[in-house]
Design an enzyme around this catalytic site. Structure first.
Site, PDB file in Angstrom:
ATOM      1  N   SER A 215       0.839  -1.187   0.000  1.00 29.37           N
ATOM      2  CA  SER A 215       0.000   0.000   0.000  1.00 29.37           C
ATOM      3  C   SER A 215       0.888   1.256   0.000  1.00 29.37           C
ATOM      4  CB  SER A 215      -0.979  -0.046   1.177  1.00 29.37           C
ATOM      5  OG  SER A 215      -1.997   0.918   1.028  1.00 29.37           O
ATOM      6  N   GLU A 333      -9.312  -5.683  -3.447  1.00 31.01           N
ATOM      7  CA  GLU A 333      -8.702  -4.503  -2.816  1.00 31.01           C
ATOM      8  C   GLU A 333      -9.736  -3.558  -2.210  1.00 31.01           C
ATOM      9  OE1 GLU A 333      -5.554  -3.843  -2.413  1.00 31.01           O
ATOM     10  OE2 GLU A 333      -4.396  -4.838  -3.974  1.00 31.01           O
ATOM     11  N   HIS A 427      -7.842  -5.704   0.670  1.00 30.80           N
ATOM     12  CA  HIS A 427      -6.591  -4.947   0.701  1.00 30.80           C
ATOM     13  C   HIS A 427      -5.750  -5.363   1.908  1.00 30.80           C
ATOM     14  CE1 HIS A 427      -4.017  -1.484  -0.131  1.00 30.80           C
ATOM     15  NE2 HIS A 427      -4.120  -1.085   1.122  1.00 30.80           N
TER      16      HIS A 427
END
Length: 541
Positions: A215, A333, A427
């Site tokens: 990320s 995600e 995610h």
């Protein structure tokens, strides 16, 4: 001196003894910066909370980091250092994790190393959290399982939020280079310099360093690949769920963003701070909370020095670090990041009309990939691909173009707790598998089961990741070969087990590449979260 005084003095001298004169309880690494005492965890030596830079407090706030001074004696390194100052997360969120006490004195790192290691590959982990939250102390980032495979793992803290990413004309005026912002990135570079100087004392090979992150950590990996001061400090890169979005230029508005300095001035005005001295006088936690409440969004600033250009431009010109890369993203995600996606409209007809208005001659290609038959799923998929899918494949394509090995993956693994919550392959859900820390996830994280199949998948991913850190080619014992991206656009799908394939989501990369090419050419549109129903009308061909 009387007898009592002599005894007290002798006791104090004994307590001060270090090194060979007094046996340490745990393993000791004698690095150029100074000796540190850690602890033994099975076959892995663990050293925590080692300072790599001086505290950026007072007049040092918003200045490039300065290396921590060397010390004498043996320093205890058995507890994590303070987390960098950040907003306190609202309770109950999926990513909520206990954060250690916070401080501006937070520039520390941690090392996990196999006992007796020598010239072992090094993996430097950069945590995620939108450049706003997170810490190297998060339990899920424990490096023991990776170290057991022969890799030295280093995890780092770096300045976050307004303290790490504020640009301002007053700060630029103080700088010898006339720039400001990017302090969190400079921290990461300083940590890599510390690794280059000291990691041999922990059994690591300073010439075989892999930077890795997820990320915002993946974004940081790309920043480092594009940063001239970081060149030569690493040999390979891993980017999980990275996002190659547009970022502000330091001095001038561009691509729909105000300049980074202008954003700093606007924030200072909202905080009623007339100058940098007033901002430095604010309490760090109060400043961080106020900046977040005022909408300050931390990102790198393109200044021509620390960040040489927009990421897309640097990679298009082939000016990024020429290193092998492993990059990928997760099928779900946006399932845990729904604030990034538009809500479904009232009908399929409204959806299709909106897409045709915004995407013009690209609308047919868009609607083939994200049809109106299931609005929620199409919106989630389009947002995922516009941010993470396109970025991952672009990294693979651009490293391949400069002659470097590139390995692409899709994590599409589900398990009961996550799937039941509508969070299939959400995610960051790959992280417990990469680190082997499924038993150490946060209190609201869907719990991975203890089943043998889950353990096998985790062992496979640990094998691929650590072998990439060793050699630049991901392999895992008893698992299929992971083909390089190359002309076949090959990738590895992690579902119930690893499965190689070619041609990830046909048409996905080409559509989003063309969308962003047009936005770049127009010069007045960002490319970030404005996907699908949130897209402006695209420029023509």
């Amino acid at each position: 001196m009387n007898l009592r005084g002599a005894l007290l003095a002798a006791g104090a001298a004994l307590l001060a003894l270090t090194g060979p004169a007094l046996a340490a309880a745990g393993p000791v690494a004698r690095a150029p910066v100074g000796a540190v005492e850690g602890r033994l965890d099975g076959t892995v030596e663990v050293f925590k909370g080692i300072p790599y830079a001086q505290p950026p407090v007072g007049q040092a706030r918003w200045r490039p980091p300065t290396a921590a001074p060397d010390w004498q004696g043996v320093r205890k390194a058995t507890a994590f250092g303070a987390a960098c100052v950040q907003p306190v997360a609202a309770p109950g969120g999926i990513y909520e994790d206990p954060i250690p006490p916070m401080s501006e004195d937070c520039l520390s790192l941690n090392v996990w190393t196999p006992k007796g290691a020598a010239k072992a590959p090094v993996l430097v982990w950069i945590h995620g959290g939108a450049l706003t939250t997170g810490a190297s102390a998060e339990a899920m980032y424990d490096g023991r399982k990776l170290a057991e495979r022969g890799v030295v793992v280093v995890s780092i803290n770096y300045r976050l939020g307004v303290l790490g990413w504020l640009a301002h004309p007053g700060l630029s005026a103080e700088s010898a280079g006339g720039v400001s912002g990017n302090y969190g990135l400079l921290d990461q570079i300083e940590a890599l310099r510390w690794v280059r100087r000291n990691i041999a004392a922990f059994g690591g090979d300073a010439a075989n360093v892999t930077i890795a992150g997820e990320s915002a950590g993946g974004l940081s990996v790309m920043y480092l690949m594009a940063s001239p001061p970081a060149r030569g400090l690493f040999a390979k890169a891993i980017a999980e769920s990275a996002y190659m979005i547009s970022t502000p230029e330091l001095k001038a508005p561009a691509h729909g963003h105000p300049s980074a300095e202008q954003s700093g001035l606007a924030l200072a005005d909202k905080l009623k701070s007339p100058d940098i001295a007033a901002l430095r006088a604010m309490d760090a936690q109060a400043l961080t909370r106020a900046a977040a409440a005022a909408g300050f969004a931390p990102f790198g600033a393109v200044d021509g020095k620390v960040l040489a250009g927009q990421l897309v431009d640097v990679f298009d010109r082939g000016q990024q670090a020429p290193v092998p890369i492993l990059a990928g993203f997760n099928a779900g995600e946006i399932r845990s990041l729904r604030m990034l996606a538009a809500r479904p409209p009232a009908s399929a007809a409204i959806y299709e009309a909106a897409i045709r208005e915004r995407y013009r001659d690209l609308a047919d290609a868009y609607l083939r990939l994200y049809p109106p038959t299931n609005l929620e799923e199409s919106i989630l998929a389009a947002t995922r691909d516009g941010l993470y899918g396109w970025t991952a494949e672009r990294l693979a394509a651009k490293q391949t173009a400069i002659g470097q090995p590139a390995y692409l993956y899709l994590f599409d693994h589900g398990y009961p707790d996550a799937d039941f919550a509508g969070l299939h392959a959400f995610h960051a859900s790959e992280l417990p598998y990469v680190f082997g820390t499924a038993d150490r996830v946060g209190p609201h994280w869907p719990k991975p089961p203890r089943a043998d199949a889950e353990q096998r998948l985790s062992q496979a991913m640990i094998g691929y990741w650590t072998s990439f850190a060793k050699t630049g080619a991901p392999t895992a014992e008893g698992q299929p070969a992971w083909p390089a991206y190359d002309r076949s656009r090959a990738y590895m799908a992690f579902r119930d087990a690893p499965r190689p394939a070619d041609g990830l989501m046909p048409g996905m990369y080409d559509l989003h590449e063309e969308v962003i090419r047009r936005r770049r050419a127009a010069g007045d549109q960002p490319w970030n979260w404005n996907v699908g129903l949130w897209s402006p009308v695209l420029p023509g061909r």
